[in-house]
Motif scaffolding. Structure first.
Motif, PDB file in Angstrom:
ATOM      1  N   PHE A  34      37.079  46.707  37.380  1.00 56.79           N
ATOM      2  CA  PHE A  34      36.889  47.545  38.708  1.00 56.79           C
ATOM      3  C   PHE A  34      37.060  49.084  38.376  1.00 56.79           C
ATOM      4  O   PHE A  34      36.214  49.564  39.221  1.00 56.79           O
ATOM      5  CB  PHE A  34      38.246  47.062  39.525  1.00 56.79           C
ATOM      6  CG  PHE A  34      38.249  47.675  40.892  1.00 56.79           C
ATOM      7  CD1 PHE A  34      37.873  47.051  41.896  1.00 56.79           C
ATOM      8  CD2 PHE A  34      39.162  48.698  41.286  1.00 56.79           C
ATOM      9  CE1 PHE A  34      37.700  47.486  43.392  1.00 56.79           C
ATOM     10  CE2 PHE A  34      39.320  49.378  42.504  1.00 56.79           C
ATOM     11  CZ  PHE A  34      38.504  48.711  43.588  1.00 56.79           C
ATOM     12  N   LEU A  35      37.813  49.503  37.588  1.00 52.25           N
ATOM     13  CA  LEU A  35      37.689  50.812  37.335  1.00 52.25           C
ATOM     14  C   LEU A  35      36.394  51.625  36.826  1.00 52.25           C
ATOM     15  O   LEU A  35      35.866  52.410  36.963  1.00 52.25           O
ATOM     16  CB  LEU A  35      39.003  51.464  36.794  1.00 52.25           C
ATOM     17  CG  LEU A  35      40.230  51.111  37.354  1.00 52.25           C
ATOM     18  CD1 LEU A  35      41.532  51.423  36.508  1.00 52.25           C
ATOM     19  CD2 LEU A  35      40.330  51.766  38.693  1.00 52.25           C
ATOM     20  N   GLU A  36      36.020  50.495  35.619  1.00 50.68           N
ATOM     21  CA  GLU A  36      34.993  51.065  34.883  1.00 50.68           C
ATOM     22  C   GLU A  36      33.701  51.161  35.726  1.00 50.68           C
ATOM     23  O   GLU A  36      32.967  51.963  35.634  1.00 50.68           O
ATOM     24  CB  GLU A  36      34.777  50.041  33.842  1.00 50.68           C
ATOM     25  CG  GLU A  36      33.737  49.951  32.826  1.00 50.68           C
ATOM     26  CD  GLU A  36      33.453  48.661  31.942  1.00 50.68           C
ATOM     27  OE1 GLU A  36      34.554  48.096  31.635  1.00 50.68           O
ATOM     28  OE2 GLU A  36      32.272  48.430  31.964  1.00 50.68           O
ATOM     29  N   LEU A  37      33.555  50.142  36.636  1.00 53.46           N
ATOM     30  CA  LEU A  37      32.297  50.250  37.410  1.00 53.46           C
ATOM     31  C   LEU A  37      32.464  51.185  38.866  1.00 53.46           C
ATOM     32  O   LEU A  37      31.426  51.004  39.575  1.00 53.46           O
ATOM     33  CB  LEU A  37      32.094  48.553  37.884  1.00 53.46           C
ATOM     34  CG  LEU A  37      31.776  47.631  36.804  1.00 53.46           C
ATOM     35  CD1 LEU A  37      31.672  46.080  37.260  1.00 53.46           C
ATOM     36  CD2 LEU A  37      30.601  48.088  36.148  1.00 53.46           C
ATOM     37  N   GLN A  38      33.435  51.504  38.839  1.00 54.09           N
ATOM     38  CA  GLN A  38      34.016  52.386  40.026  1.00 54.09           C
ATOM     39  C   GLN A  38      33.443  51.729  41.361  1.00 54.09           C
ATOM     40  O   GLN A  38      32.812  52.441  42.086  1.00 54.09           O
ATOM     41  CB  GLN A  38      33.019  53.892  39.739  1.00 54.09           C
ATOM     42  CG  GLN A  38      33.339  54.549  38.700  1.00 54.09           C
ATOM     43  CD  GLN A  38      32.675  55.641  38.501  1.00 54.09           C
ATOM     44  OE1 GLN A  38      31.944  56.118  39.301  1.00 54.09           O
ATOM     45  NE2 GLN A  38      32.993  56.513  37.408  1.00 54.09           N
ATOM     46  N   LEU A  39      34.204  50.629  41.336  1.00 51.25           N
ATOM     47  CA  LEU A  39      34.027  49.883  42.525  1.00 51.25           C
ATOM     48  C   LEU A  39      34.770  50.458  43.803  1.00 51.25           C
ATOM     49  O   LEU A  39      35.974  50.945  43.585  1.00 51.25           O
ATOM     50  CB  LEU A  39      34.053  48.417  42.404  1.00 51.25           C
ATOM     51  CG  LEU A  39      33.224  47.836  41.473  1.00 51.25           C
ATOM     52  CD1 LEU A  39      33.644  46.396  40.938  1.00 51.25           C
ATOM     53  CD2 LEU A  39      31.719  47.668  41.900  1.00 51.25           C
ATOM     54  N   GLN A  40      34.223  50.165  44.905  1.00 55.28           N
ATOM     55  CA  GLN A  40      34.949  50.724  46.166  1.00 55.28           C
ATOM     56  C   GLN A  40      35.902  49.517  46.674  1.00 55.28           C
ATOM     57  O   GLN A  40      37.086  49.794  47.063  1.00 55.28           O
ATOM     58  CB  GLN A  40      34.220  51.104  47.252  1.00 55.28           C
ATOM     59  CG  GLN A  40      34.756  51.480  48.353  1.00 55.28           C
ATOM     60  CD  GLN A  40      35.600  52.767  48.240  1.00 55.28           C
ATOM     61  OE1 GLN A  40      35.018  53.767  47.670  1.00 55.28           O
ATOM     62  NE2 GLN A  40      36.827  52.860  48.711  1.00 55.28           N
ATOM     63  N   GLY A  41      35.488  48.295  46.397  1.00 56.10           N
ATOM     64  CA  GLY A  41      36.137  47.084  46.865  1.00 56.10           C
ATOM     65  C   GLY A  41      35.705  45.848  46.227  1.00 56.10           C
ATOM     66  O   GLY A  41      34.420  45.746  45.883  1.00 56.10           O
ATOM     67  N   VAL A  42      36.595  44.903  46.043  1.00 53.27           N
ATOM     68  CA  VAL A  42      35.979  43.535  45.767  1.00 53.27           C
ATOM     69  C   VAL A  42      36.902  42.351  46.264  1.00 53.27           C
ATOM     70  O   VAL A  42      38.020  42.643  46.809  1.00 53.27           O
ATOM     71  CB  VAL A  42      36.460  43.447  44.016  1.00 53.27           C
ATOM     72  CG1 VAL A  42      35.371  44.397  43.170  1.00 53.27           C
ATOM     73  CG2 VAL A  42      37.989  43.600  43.490  1.00 53.27           C
ATOM     74  N   ASN A  43      36.281  41.357  46.135  1.00 56.45           N
ATOM     75  CA  ASN A  43      36.999  40.042  46.756  1.00 56.45           C
ATOM     76  C   ASN A  43      37.200  39.349  45.398  1.00 56.45           C
ATOM     77  O   ASN A  43      36.173  39.587  44.306  1.00 56.45           O
ATOM     78  CB  ASN A  43      35.958  39.146  47.701  1.00 56.45           C
ATOM     79  CG  ASN A  43      35.879  39.837  48.840  1.00 56.45           C
ATOM     80  OD1 ASN A  43      34.996  40.011  49.289  1.00 56.45           O
ATOM     81  ND2 ASN A  43      37.104  39.988  49.594  1.00 56.45           N
ATOM     82  N   ILE A  44      38.388  38.628  45.190  1.00 54.81           N
ATOM     83  CA  ILE A  44      38.664  37.739  44.099  1.00 54.81           C
ATOM     84  C   ILE A  44      38.679  36.365  44.441  1.00 54.81           C
ATOM     85  O   ILE A  44      39.235  36.103  45.213  1.00 54.81           O
ATOM     86  CB  ILE A  44      39.803  38.530  43.544  1.00 54.81           C
ATOM     87  CG1 ILE A  44      39.813  40.095  43.123  1.00 54.81           C
ATOM     88  CG2 ILE A  44      40.162  37.646  42.135  1.00 54.81           C
ATOM     89  CD1 ILE A  44      40.320  40.988  44.229  1.00 54.81           C
ATOM     90  N   THR A  45      37.999  35.638  43.390  1.00 56.70           N
ATOM     91  CA  THR A  45      38.229  34.334  43.677  1.00 56.70           C
ATOM     92  C   THR A  45      38.700  33.554  42.752  1.00 56.70           C
ATOM     93  O   THR A  45      39.121  34.097  41.569  1.00 56.70           O
ATOM     94  CB  THR A  45      36.947  33.479  44.262  1.00 56.70           C
ATOM     95  OG1 THR A  45      36.918  32.441  44.777  1.00 56.70           O
ATOM     96  CG2 THR A  45      35.605  33.926  43.193  1.00 56.70           C
ATOM     97  N   VAL A  46      38.696  32.239  42.891  1.00 57.25           N
ATOM     98  CA  VAL A  46      39.272  31.267  41.681  1.00 57.25           C
ATOM     99  C   VAL A  46      38.701  31.807  40.190  1.00 57.25           C
ATOM    100  O   VAL A  46      37.518  31.847  40.284  1.00 57.25           O
ATOM    101  CB  VAL A  46      38.506  29.821  41.940  1.00 57.25           C
ATOM    102  CG1 VAL A  46      39.005  28.810  41.030  1.00 57.25           C
ATOM    103  CG2 VAL A  46      39.155  29.504  43.421  1.00 57.25           C
ATOM    104  N   PRO A  47      39.329  31.785  39.410  1.00 61.91           N
ATOM    105  CA  PRO A  47      40.833  31.335  39.339  1.00 61.91           C
ATOM    106  C   PRO A  47      41.840  32.838  39.056  1.00 61.91           C
ATOM    107  O   PRO A  47      42.673  32.728  38.403  1.00 61.91           O
ATOM    108  CB  PRO A  47      40.930  30.553  37.944  1.00 61.91           C
ATOM    109  CG  PRO A  47      39.786  31.276  37.069  1.00 61.91           C
ATOM    110  CD  PRO A  47      38.709  31.706  37.818  1.00 61.91           C
TER     111      PRO A  47
END
Ligand code: NDP
Length: 262
Positions: A48-61
């Motif tokens: 998340f930090l490396e790609l400098q994302l603003q937001g993510v959804n997290i799914t299985v698993p």
């Protein structure tokens, strides 16, 4: 441009990029949403930090890892200890669970009071706790004992198949993965049939599929739906978080429905 993604394994089947990108495009919001396969949940934060994302959804698993690695957890996610949405708020990871409120939005049109939840996994926990917050008292039916401990500790009435005697419920929710990749029912037919004959509504969290559970509901004349609306509404709630609640919710719902041609 702000970057967003869904982290999961597998993730190729996800329709989250479709609904989010469609909404970004129509709102002229400078955002782009993609799928990222993450095999090791302990690496979520690093990615998340490396790609400098603003937001993510997290799914299985990875929903439990997403809970553990967040800087601050909000709402029902604190009790469920599972998270499906991260938002980078001034360098801190803010975490939410939009599955359960998304599910609730999807059944708001129904009139019910007595609820039975089939299954006792992560999705069942989130839905049961959220329904309890809304003033309902759902009961839980699972094939085995182990996962019922979480619910017993929190005062829910719960049963294994062996202990269960049929009662009347208005709404039956399937949160098991029975019917996802096989053709099984979420409980034995001698339990399910009398239950469903007395019920008004059957809802499955599995999306884009008439599972054997829903096929039975259809045959018996119940009102039923699969998990597509749940998926849609969890996406709407995540989108609101991703865009700092800058847009009218009804309009996002409209856009996301359109993206799925609903
Ligand atoms: P978990 O692995 O945490 O829990 C699975 C549950 O299903 C357990 O209670 C397990 O029982 C039970 N189960 C599994 N197979 C069977 C079977 N053949 N017969 C009866 N019971 C069975 O799963 P999740 O809660 O994470 O996910 C459940 C489902 O929810 C998945 O299909 C997933 O795709 C869907 N989902 C949909 C969403 C949406 O937006 N529509 C969002 C999130 C999830 P036991 O304890 O005995 O092992």
């Amino acid at each position: 441009m702000k970057l967003y993604a869904i982290f999961g394994n597998p993730v190729a089947h996800s329709i989250s990029p479709t609904i989010h990108n469609y909404a970004f495009m129509h709102l002229r919001f400078p955002g782009c949403y993609t799928k990222i396969l993450v095999q090791d949940g302990s690496k979520l934060k690093e990615k998340f930090l490396e790609l400098q994302l603003q937001g993510v959804n997290i799914t299985v698993p990875h929903k439990e890892w997403a809970y553990k690695l967040a800087d601050e957890v909000f709402g029902i996610a604190k009790e469920v200890e599972a998270v499906n949405t991260w938002y980078n708020k001034d360098g801190k990871i803010h975490a939410y669970n939009t599955d359960a409120p998304g599910f609730y939005e999807s059944i708001k049109e129904y009139e019910f009071s007595n609820i039975l939840i089939l299954g006792a996994g992560g999705t069942a926990k989130a839905i049961a706790l959220y329904l309890k917050e809304q003033g309902y008292d759902p009961q839980i039916l699972n094939r085995s004992e182990k996962r019922l401990a979480f619910f017993k500790e929190r005062g829910f009435s719960c049963y294994t198949w062996d202990e269960f005697s049929v009662q009347k419920y208005d709404l039956i929710i399937n949160t098991t993965s029975a019917g996802l990749k096989d053709n099984s029912l979420p409980a034995p037919q001698d339990i399910l049939l009398p239950l469903m004959k007395q019920a008004k509504y059957a809802v499955d969290v599995i999306y884009n599929k008439l599972t054997p559970f829903l096929a039975l509901a259809k045959d018996l004349g119940l009102t039923y739906k699969d998990g597509t609306d749940m998926l849609l509404y969890q996406g709407v709630l995540a989108f609101e978080i991703f865009t700092d609640f800058a847009y009218e919710k009804e309009y996002i719902i409209k856009l996301m429905k359109k993206s799925l041609q609903l």
